[in-house]
Design an enzyme around this catalytic site. Structure first.
Site, PDB file in Angstrom:
ATOM      1  N   GLU A 121      54.945  32.372  37.654  1.00 33.12           N
ATOM      2  CA  GLU A 121      54.603  33.280  38.747  1.00 33.12           C
ATOM      3  C   GLU A 121      55.795  33.456  39.691  1.00 33.12           C
ATOM      4  O   GLU A 121      56.055  34.561  40.177  1.00 33.12           O
ATOM      5  CB  GLU A 121      53.391  32.726  39.501  1.00 33.12           C
ATOM      6  CG  GLU A 121      52.605  33.767  40.267  1.00 33.12           C
ATOM      7  CD  GLU A 121      51.251  33.246  40.703  1.00 33.12           C
ATOM      8  OE1 GLU A 121      50.235  33.809  40.269  1.00 33.12           O
ATOM      9  OE2 GLU A 121      51.206  32.260  41.473  1.00 33.12           O
ATOM     10  N   GLU A 125      58.286  35.680  38.029  1.00 35.68           N
ATOM     11  CA  GLU A 125      57.796  37.063  38.073  1.00 35.68           C
ATOM     12  C   GLU A 125      58.034  37.675  39.445  1.00 35.68           C
ATOM     13  O   GLU A 125      58.457  38.836  39.561  1.00 35.68           O
ATOM     14  CB  GLU A 125      56.314  37.104  37.729  1.00 35.68           C
ATOM     15  CG  GLU A 125      55.728  38.506  37.715  1.00 35.68           C
ATOM     16  CD  GLU A 125      54.221  38.533  37.484  1.00 35.68           C
ATOM     17  OE1 GLU A 125      53.651  39.649  37.487  1.00 35.68           O
ATOM     18  OE2 GLU A 125      53.621  37.452  37.302  1.00 35.68           O
ATOM     19  N   CYS A 154      45.592  33.000  40.467  1.00 37.98           N
ATOM     20  CA  CYS A 154      45.027  31.703  40.076  1.00 37.98           C
ATOM     21  C   CYS A 154      43.513  31.656  40.186  1.00 37.98           C
ATOM     22  O   CYS A 154      42.860  30.888  39.492  1.00 37.98           O
ATOM     23  CB  CYS A 154      45.619  30.587  40.933  1.00 37.98           C
ATOM     24  SG  CYS A 154      47.393  30.410  40.763  1.00 37.98           S
ATOM     25  N   SER A 208      49.715  39.278  39.774  1.00 35.65           N
ATOM     26  CA  SER A 208      50.619  38.586  38.855  1.00 35.65           C
ATOM     27  C   SER A 208      49.965  38.551  37.482  1.00 35.65           C
ATOM     28  O   SER A 208      48.749  38.406  37.357  1.00 35.65           O
ATOM     29  CB  SER A 208      50.884  37.166  39.345  1.00 35.65           C
ATOM     30  OG  SER A 208      51.490  36.391  38.339  1.00 35.65           O
ATOM     31  N   LYS A 239      35.433  29.689  36.768  1.00 38.11           N
ATOM     32  CA  LYS A 239      36.282  29.217  35.674  1.00 38.11           C
ATOM     33  C   LYS A 239      35.535  29.241  34.343  1.00 38.11           C
ATOM     34  O   LYS A 239      36.143  29.394  33.282  1.00 38.11           O
ATOM     35  CB  LYS A 239      36.775  27.805  35.963  1.00 38.11           C
ATOM     36  CG  LYS A 239      37.819  27.709  37.077  1.00 38.11           C
ATOM     37  CD  LYS A 239      39.132  28.314  36.651  1.00 38.11           C
ATOM     38  CE  LYS A 239      40.190  28.173  37.729  1.00 38.11           C
ATOM     39  NZ  LYS A 239      41.428  28.911  37.364  1.00 38.11           N
ATOM     40  N   GLU A 256      35.945  32.716  33.203  1.00 40.43           N
ATOM     41  CA  GLU A 256      37.350  32.948  32.862  1.00 40.43           C
ATOM     42  C   GLU A 256      37.681  32.419  31.467  1.00 40.43           C
ATOM     43  O   GLU A 256      38.379  33.078  30.682  1.00 40.43           O
ATOM     44  CB  GLU A 256      38.253  32.273  33.894  1.00 40.43           C
ATOM     45  CG  GLU A 256      39.739  32.461  33.628  1.00 40.43           C
ATOM     46  CD  GLU A 256      40.613  31.660  34.571  1.00 40.43           C
ATOM     47  OE1 GLU A 256      41.606  32.218  35.066  1.00 40.43           O
ATOM     48  OE2 GLU A 256      40.314  30.467  34.798  1.00 40.43           O
ATOM     49  N   GLU A 301      40.748  37.656  25.957  1.00 36.58           N
ATOM     50  CA  GLU A 301      42.214  37.600  25.878  1.00 36.58           C
ATOM     51  C   GLU A 301      42.767  36.185  26.046  1.00 36.58           C
ATOM     52  O   GLU A 301      43.965  35.952  25.869  1.00 36.58           O
ATOM     53  CB  GLU A 301      42.836  38.524  26.930  1.00 36.58           C
ATOM     54  CG  GLU A 301      42.638  38.102  28.374  1.00 36.58           C
ATOM     55  CD  GLU A 301      41.357  38.606  29.003  1.00 36.58           C
ATOM     56  OE1 GLU A 301      41.279  38.643  30.243  1.00 36.58           O
ATOM     57  OE2 GLU A 301      40.423  38.956  28.247  1.00 36.58           O
ATOM     58  N   CYS A 356      40.142  25.956  46.662  1.00 34.65           N
ATOM     59  CA  CYS A 356      39.378  25.237  45.634  1.00 34.65           C
ATOM     60  C   CYS A 356      38.613  24.039  46.180  1.00 34.65           C
ATOM     61  O   CYS A 356      37.604  23.640  45.600  1.00 34.65           O
ATOM     62  CB  CYS A 356      40.319  24.774  44.520  1.00 34.65           C
ATOM     63  SG  CYS A 356      41.168  26.126  43.683  1.00 34.65           S
TER      64      CYS A 356
END
Length: 574
Positions: free
Chosen positions: A281, A284, A301, A321, A360, A363, A368, A505
């Site tokens: 990241e 990037e 994230c 990102s 999560k 996710e 993908e 978190c």
């Protein structure tokens, strides 16, 4: 002007701020008044009537959560009239409630159950008609059982007031009143981001995380499978709360020991892939900064945040990102790099993660997230689920001797651990990006500009002669305001960190249940203590990270890095 008033609560004179409710005044006086619809971080409604008290001069009992204090007020909280009224309210709730406490996911941790026990209820005088609703469990993250809903409205307020998503609302009237998304659709059919904040405030099991513990225990007992687990930064400062330890206790070593006792073949640290995330990241961001790329760049994230953009702001997806989250980077490395180093066929590896986050789970199921045709992460357990597994296996958590994470993906930096709190991703990125841009060691390792608990924090840093403007945003409601600025072209930031949940978190939708910001404050301080205790505090100085690039990935943003560690975002349509 005097901002205090004197009131008498159960014979005790108390001086309180004149803008306080009677319930808060009682709490200040150390008097416990039960409540269900009330939550300290949400707007008060006074709908459940469990917190009723007796005030001299008032004809009826009053709901203390919405009743203002006045000078000279005389209050009684434990008269026979009060206790009888409270018991009647709770009995009526129980009369319509499923009587399955012994098998309920919230057994022993249910606010309705606790209040009934505290009121010494031993029988229910009323026979209520039981409600019947279909279970909403067609999404990967959350289960809604409206037969257990007590209509407190906390989920409605949390979703609207804190997250700005407005997924829930009251529908129908009278006995048929319930809480539901628009048109009574399932969460998988509406713009729910699966952040799980509704589950954190629900007092019963009307909204809970989808339980995957049984499936994980099954693979742990399969001798043909090599089962590895990763633990997120925020889990180490919260797990102990569900296992008898104080709020914010750091239980890293005991958590590792418990996971090994459960039978995991390898116990790794998500902090390792948090360091990996910073490398990708950060690279990037530098590339965008130096080559006229699309700015501001948003961190990626938080999966609930990514869902929010893909669902409601698809025109701004280019600002995200492309780096995967630490969880997904870790899973990709387990099925490729680790499999190669360990000489194990990836098809025989089961990758489990312990996360503070319900999103999560969704996710990990994204199509993908399978670089080599294998699902990066097979199972996601919340902190609460791990606590239940430890209890189920009769592990005496407090007596466990601390153990270390396994190599090669157990070594991490302090930058990795601060991912667990708001501002941590930004601070970790700055520790690496500033050094990369300036070519000089940092003069300071701590960036107080991004620490704290304000919902939006911003700063401008002089980096090698370039003024880099940064921002940190908490909760989806606040980031939506930021997104409107980006759309309008008035957000002149270079990089923005976004966390979906309050304080990041540590306040995730899968963390142990709690009430009040002070609990998150303790968890946050514990995260910073973990960072301060680390020998390595910059991601790019982690020798395990240096090694994985030398032996496997090549360099950040390489073709191989893009294959395993990056994704393309797409508009979600439900």
């Amino acid at each position: 002007m005097n901002s205090k008033v004197n009131i008498t609560i159960d014979g005790k004179i108390v001086s309180v701020s004149k803008d306080k409710s009677l319930l808060k005044a009682c709490q200040q006086a150390g008097v416990n008044v039960p409540s269900l619809c009330y939550h300290p971080e949400l707007r008060t409604e006074g709908s459940c009537r469990v917190c009723m008290v007796e005030v001299e001069g008032q004809r009826t009992l009053v709901p203390s959560c919405v009743f203002p204090v006045t000078e000279g007020m005389q209050v009684r909280t434990n008269t026979q009239r009060v206790l009888k009224a409270r018991k009647t309210v709770v009995e009526l709730l129980l009369a319509n409630h499923p009587q399955d406490c012994l098998t309920c996911q919230r057994n022993g941790n249910c606010e309705l159950q606790k209040i009934a026990a505290d009121l010494n209820l031993r029988k229910i005088r009323f026979e209520g008609e039981k409600k019947s609703y279909p279970l909403d469990n067609n999404n990967p993250s959350l289960v809604r059982d409206m037969e257990k809903c007590i209509l407190c409205g906390r989920c409605v307020r949390m979703c609207a007031e804190k997250q700005g998503m407005h997924i829930y609302g009251f529908i129908n009237r009278g006995f048929d009143t319930t809480v539901a998304p628009p048109f009574s659709l399932g969460l998988d059919k509406v713009d729910c981001t699966y952040c799980g904040q509704c589950a954190t405030v629900c007092p019963t099991a009307a909204i809970v995380e989808k339980d995957d513990t049984e499936a994980v225990l099954k693979v742990l007992n399969d001798p043909t499978k090599h089962v590895v687990v990763q633990t997120a930064p925020a889990t180490r400062v919260a797990l102990g709360e569900d296992l008898g330890l104080e709020r914010g206790a750091i239980v890293t070593g005991k958590m590792v020991a418990a996971l090994k006792h459960l039978g995991f073949d390898k116990v790794f640290d998500t902090n390792f892939s948090a360091d990996l995330t910073i490398m990708e990241e950060g690279a990037e961001f530098i590339h965008r900064l130096n080559n006229g790329g699309l700015l501001p760049m948003f961190t990626s994230c938080s999966p609930a945040w990514v869902n929010c953009v893909e669902l409601q702001y698809p025109d701004l997806m280019g600002h995200l990102s492309t780096a995967k989250s630490p969880q997904q980077m870790f899973g990709a490395m387990v099925k490729s790099y680790y499999a190669e180093v360990a000489g194990i066929d990836p098809k025989n590896i089961v990758s489990v993660s312990i996360m503070p986050c319900t999103a999560k789970k969704a996710e990990a199921k994204r199509p993908e997230m399978s670089a080599d045709g294998y699902q990066d992460v097979d199972f996601v357990l919340t902190t609460r689920e791990l606590a239940r597994m430890i209890k189920e296996s009769a592990i005496d958590f407090n007596s466990l001797a601390e153990q270390e994470y396994d190599a090669p993906m157990g070594l991490s930096s302090g930058a990795g651990v601060i991912f667990g709190t708001t501002g941590g991703v930004m601070e970790a990125a700055l520790r690496t990006v500033v050094e990369k841009l300036t070519g000089k060691p940092l003069e300071r390792i701590v960036f107080n500009e991004v620490r704290g608990q304000k919902l939006i924090r911003e700063a401008t840093l002089d980096v090698a002669g370039t003024a880099v403007k940064i921002a940190v945003v908490d909760t989806l409601k606040e980031v939506k305001k930021m997104l409107e600025k980006v759309r309008a072209g008035t957000a002149d930031y270079h990089i923005i960190e976004v966390m979906s949940c309050p304080d990041g978190c540590i306040g995730g939708g899968g963390q142990p249940y709690y009430k009040g910001k002070d609990v998150r404050t303790k968890r946050q301080q514990a995260i910073y203590d973990c960072d301060a205790d680390c020998t390595i505090r910059k991601s790019h100085e982690n020798p395990a990270i240096v090694e994985i690039y030398e032996k496997f990935l090549g360099e950040p943003l390489s073709e191989k890095s893009h294959k395993y560690l990056h994704v393309h975002h797409y508009q979600q349509k439900r």
